[in-house]
Design a protein around this motif. Structure first.
Motif, PDB file in Angstrom:
ATOM      1  N   ALA A  73       0.828  -1.214   0.000  1.00 22.39           N
ATOM      2  CA  ALA A  73       0.000   0.000   0.000  1.00 22.39           C
ATOM      3  C   ALA A  73       0.849   1.245   0.000  1.00 22.39           C
ATOM      4  N   GLN A  74       2.113   1.142   0.396  1.00 24.61           N
ATOM      5  CA  GLN A  74       2.984   2.299   0.508  1.00 24.61           C
ATOM      6  C   GLN A  74       3.858   2.515  -0.728  1.00 24.61           C
ATOM      7  N   LEU A  75       3.679   1.701  -1.742  1.00 28.19           N
ATOM      8  CA  LEU A  75       4.509   1.863  -2.925  1.00 28.19           C
ATOM      9  C   LEU A  75       4.199   3.192  -3.607  1.00 28.19           C
ATOM     10  N   HIS A  76       5.215   3.777  -4.206  1.00 28.14           N
ATOM     11  CA  HIS A  76       5.029   5.061  -4.901  1.00 28.14           C
ATOM     12  C   HIS A  76       5.844   5.018  -6.188  1.00 28.14           C
ATOM     13  N   ASP A  77       5.780   6.110  -6.916  1.00 27.77           N
ATOM     14  CA  ASP A  77       6.406   6.121  -8.244  1.00 27.77           C
ATOM     15  C   ASP A  77       7.853   6.604  -8.223  1.00 27.77           C
ATOM     16  N   ASP A  78       8.354   6.980  -7.058  1.00 34.55           N
ATOM     17  CA  ASP A  78       9.752   7.440  -6.976  1.00 34.55           C
ATOM     18  C   ASP A  78      10.645   6.230  -6.703  1.00 34.55           C
TER      19      ASP A  78
END
Length: 944
Positions: A73-78
């Motif tokens: 759930a904490q994945l991001h695009d950076d």
């Protein structure tokens, strides 16, 4: 063909074939189990088509979040793109160089063309903790990742999980990883998604393989260590066993099988076990090879490698993984250096053609190959890992080699033991034989001591009788009214009898017994009268009458032993006089039975003494028995025992009749060979031999006395003589001039007379020469040997002038068919028991003249002294062959001048060298006595 087969099936070739087979199997097995690459992950996405296999290896570009532990759930695009599998500090990771310690999150999305069924996920060993989410659900954890060493719970473990069914066609995989307890971080092995049943089956085979590898290496290690410890095998067993043991420890650390039994087992100690094996197994194996070839591999250098591994292991035992894992790369570099040195040593071993060099070098090369393969596999240069199975192959092959080598060593040792046993048996046999000889010598010495004791007692008794007569006679000399000429004659007879006993005792001293004298012709009545005359003076001192009664009115000539008969009568008379206080002694002589050739002579000795009790008469002839041991009758109890023995030696009999307090009568009956009156026999005439011209004569004799006698006799006949003791010099003279007569001694230095006559005949071929052997050895076998050697005549020593004249005549006029080959002389035959053969010595003096005879006698004395000293030296060193040779020279020299007693003793020593121990002192005294007597003969002749 057989040699070709032996070469093809040699241990090295077979090992090479097995290794190639094992490598091929390992490669094929790993390729078969290697998961196919469905497609590489690109930009964190993986598309799986419907026609692609279900086994998926997640290689490629994953989304990478450095220094972040993110949930799905904490994945991001950076994010960054990182290549897996790779460690963070690897160059192929696809990012900037990162430290080996830290934490990160990996993410990938997988899209299936159609929904898969029955899938499972396999998480390989990671450094050091990881958690895996599938579609937002935490499905698997290996330890607990953390953002620091304190929050991290490390655990190295291969884990598998079955994915829930109906996961759909989309699969999101998120992996959290942290590494604060190891030098390496990241995923250096790929995650695998496959059919669950296939994953379970593969894990079972991995576990079974690990159990087999660890148990087999550990078993072999224990076997080798036990062999080294209890069977006293060499150091090579210790080093190979240690290498296998530490490799089993390494398998224990890498396969993580302990978690199936103890899930909470320490991860740190598993890693330490892996590093123990890495630090110690290779040095141990190189030490094993060094123990096999200690002259080719430096032990101190390799031992330094071993202690370096021991030091690294100790460091790993006391520090945490983040520190001791730093030793891995430096130790790997050091291993490379040692491996290069090791390969160079193996090449040297093969070049020097050491035993088993081919197989051992092959195994050493395989170890180097395993090391290189493990380094390349760990660096992900190759996907083929040879270490487990090939190491088992090396271990088994090494043990088989050790077994063959041990069998070979045992075979060699068995042969050496057999040779040693043969040597021990031979030495034992020799010692037993020597002990038997020593025991025999000891028994012989004891017997000899006993005989000497008996001999001395017998000798003292035999000397006492004539000595008593001599002393008694000399006491009467000079008294008024005594018949002086008769007394002097009796004294001379007693002295000659005493001298005969002494001479015989010297001759018999080697055996310990008085031996029978030679048989000669004599008048037995004259002998008895002479004996009684000697004893009469002893009887007169006691006031006793001594008479002889006989009905024989003519001389009785016999051929027998006069000394023995004199001893018998003397002993009986001495005994009778000793035990008679008043009255007298009567000797009766008669012939009880007479034939043409044999007479039975009966001698009765009767006295009026104390007599013998009937009960004691059976003991009277026993040795050392005195029936009346009184001070006035001293003695040792041997007289009658000696008398009985002498009578039995002459084939006679003796008996006694005695009445106590009235007297005793001894009766002796002797069978004697009757001969004609020797005084009436005319001496046979001898032929006269003359030579008309002077001859050239060669004499080769090593004894200077014999050489001087022969040379002087020849020169007195007017012949030209060349004399030498050296055969080589004689051969030189033979080449320069012609000799009509050659006289050769048989025993010569450097060359025997037999060889000398053979070489002389080859030199004088075509010339007329007579060859004569001069020798004192004249047995039948010796005569046959001289005849075979092609001598013309054999002349017995001492040289008879008559025989010398005969061979001179034959040398001038030629041999005759009636000639006798063996020229035997009778010189010394009539000397009987005398010290010197006066007739022989008188003949030498007549032939040579007084001056030359005096020179010859002096030479004889010096030569005999020299030989006596040589005999003493040879005796001290135990050289019995030299004793025989010296005794032969003494016999020859003494016999040549007429020293009969000296010659007889030397003859006994030559026949039995052990007699030299007892006669050496007597021999010196006898030489001096003989010399003085012969010297006195020369002076008396000069006075006349």
């Amino acid at each position: 063909m057989r040699e070709l087969i032996n070469r093809f099936f040699s241990p090295t070739v077979l090992a090479f074939i097995v290794l190639l087979t094992l490598i091929a199997y390992t490669v094929l097995q790993q390729r078969a189990t290697q998961l196919p690459v469905v497609a590489e992950v690109r930009n964190g996405q993986l598309e799986v088509g419907a026609d692609q296999a279900s086994r998926i290896v997640l290689r490629g570009e994953w989304r990478f979040y450095w220094q972040e532990l993110l949930t799905p759930a904490q994945l991001h695009d950076d994010y960054q793109l990182a290549w897996l599998p790779a460690r963070w500090h690897d160059s192929n990771h696809g990012t900037e160089p990162l430290p080996g310690q830290g934490y990160a999150t990996y993410a990938v999305d997988i899209h299936f063309a159609q929904a898969p069924q029955n899938l499972g996920l396999r998480l390989p060993t990671l450094y050091r903790a990881a958690q895996v989410w599938i579609n937002g659900e935490l499905v698997l954890a290996a330890g607990q990742p953390g953002e620091s060493a304190a929050s991290e719970v490390p655990r190295d473990e291969i884990k598998q999980v079955k994915l829930r069914p109906n996961i759909g066609r989309h699969l999101q995989v998120v992996v959290q990883i942290s590494s604060f307890h190891h030098v390496d971080g990241g995923m250096h092995h790929p995650i695998v998604i496959d059919d669950w049943d296939a994953l379970v089956s593969a894990e079972k085979w991995r576990v079974l393989r690990g159990i087999f590898l660890m148990s087999s290496t550990l078993t072999l290690a224990i076997y080798l260590l036990v062999m080294w410890s209890h069977a006293h095998a060499g150091r090579e067993y210790l080093y190979l066993g240690a290498g296998l043991f530490w490799y089993s420890v390494r398998i224990f650390g890498t396969e993580k099988l302990i978690y199936y039994i103890f899930p909470e087992f320490s991860t740190l100690w598993l890693l330490r076990a892996e590093y123990y094996g890495m630090f110690l197994c290779i040095p141990a194996y190189i030490l094993f090879i060094q123990a096999l070839f200690p002259r080719d591999i430096n032990y101190r250098f390799i031992r330094g490698f071993w202690w370096l591994g021991v030091g690294a292991s100790l460091f790993a035992s006391v520090t945490s993984a983040r520190w001791f894992t730093l030793l891995r790369d430096p130790f790997e570099a050091i291993c490379v250096l040692y491996i290069l040195y090791f390969i160079g040593c193996l090449i040297l071993i093969v070049w020097r053609r050491r035993p088993w060099s081919g197989l051992v070098s092959f195994l050493g090369g395989v170890i180097a190959l395993l090391f290189v393969n493990e380094v390349l596999y760990y660096r992900q240069v190759t996907a083929v890992q040879l270490t487990p199975w090939v190491y088992i192959f090396v271990a088994l092959t090494s043990i088989i080699f050790l077994g063959q080598r041990l069998n070979q060593l045992l075979s060699i040792e068995s042969k050496q033991k057999a040779l040693l046993q043969d040597a021990v048996d031979a030495r034992t046999f020799e010692l037993q034989r020597r002990l038997e000889e020593l025991d025999q010598a000891r028994r012989h010495a004891l017997e000899l001591a006993q005989k000497r004791s008996e001999f001395m007692a017998e000798l003292s008794h035999e000397i006492r009788t004539p000595l008593s007569g001599l002393i008694g006679t000399m006491r009467l000399v000079g008294r008024e009214g005594a018949n002086q000429p008769t007394l002097i004659r009796h004294a001379i007879d007693a002295g000659e009898s005493l001298l005969a006993v002494v001479r015989e005792s010297l001759s018999a001293s080697g055996s310990g017994h008085m031996q029978a004298s030679k048989r000669i012709r004599f008048d037995v009545l004259e002998l008895l009268y002479s004996t009684i005359d000697i004893m009469r003076t002893v009887a007169q001192e006691k006031g006793l009458a001594l008479e002889i009664k006989t009905d024989l009115d003519t001389p009785l000539w016999v051929n027998s032993h006069p000394l023995r008969i004199r001893q018998i009568v003397s002993n009986l008379l001495s005994n009778a006089i000793k035990f008679t206080a008043q009255g007298g002694v009567i000797v009766s002589v008669k012939v009880s039975h007479a034939q043409k050739q044999v007479v039975q002579l009966q001698i009765d000795v009767s006295d009026t003494g104390i007599g013998i009790e009937p009960a004691e008469q059976e003991q009277v002839f026993a040795e050392y028995v005195q029936l009346n041991p009184e001070p006035e009758n001293p003695g040792v109890g041997l007289g009658l025992a000696i008398t009985r023995k002498l009578v039995l030696d002459l084939k006679g009999s003796i008996r006694l009749q005695s009445v106590p307090r009235e007297g005793t009568r001894f009766t002796v009956v002797l069978p004697l060979e009757r001969v004609e009156n020797c005084r009436d026999l005319e001496a046979p005439t001898r032929a006269v031999y003359r030579t008309e011209q002077a001859l050239n004569v060669l004499v080769v004799e090593d004894d200077r006395v014999n050489r001087a006698i022969v040379a002087q006799l020849l020169r007195s006949e007017g012949h030209k003589v060349r004399a030498t003791s050296h055969p080589v010099e004689a051969l030189s003279w033979l080449q320069q001039e012609h000799f009509q007569l050659c006289l050769f001694d048989i025993r010569l230095p450097d060359m025997s007379g037999l060889e000398l006559v053979e070489r002389s005949r080859s030199i004088n071929e075509g010339r007329q020469t007579i060859y004569v052997a001069l020798t004192a050895n004249t047995s039948e076998s010796d005569i046959a040997q001289y005849r075979k050697a092609n001598f013309d005549y054999v002349m017995e020593k001492p040289v008879d002038k008559f025989h010398l004249q005969m061979v001179l005549s034959r040398a001038e006029k030629g041999r005759e068919a009636t000639d006798t080959f063996f020229l035997h002389n009778d010189l010394g035959q009539e000397a009987g028991n005398l010290l010197v053969d006066r007739r022989l010595w008188q003949g030498i003096v007549n032939d040579l003249g007084r001056h030359r005879a005096e020179t010859l006698l002096e030479d004889a004395r010096l030569s005999l002294r020299e030989y006596s000293n040589a005999l003493e030296v040879a005796l001290g060193q135990g050289r019995f062959t030299d004793i025989r040779d010296v005794a032969h020279k003494i016999k020859s020299a003494a016999k040549s001048v007429g020293m009969i007693s000296v010659a007889n003793i030397a003859h006994h020593v030559e026949s039995e060298p052990t007699r030299a121990f007892s006669v050496l002192t007597n021999l010196d005294n006898l030489i001096t006595t003989s010399y003085e007597q012969m010297r006195m003969g020369l002076e008396s002749r000069h006075d006349q």
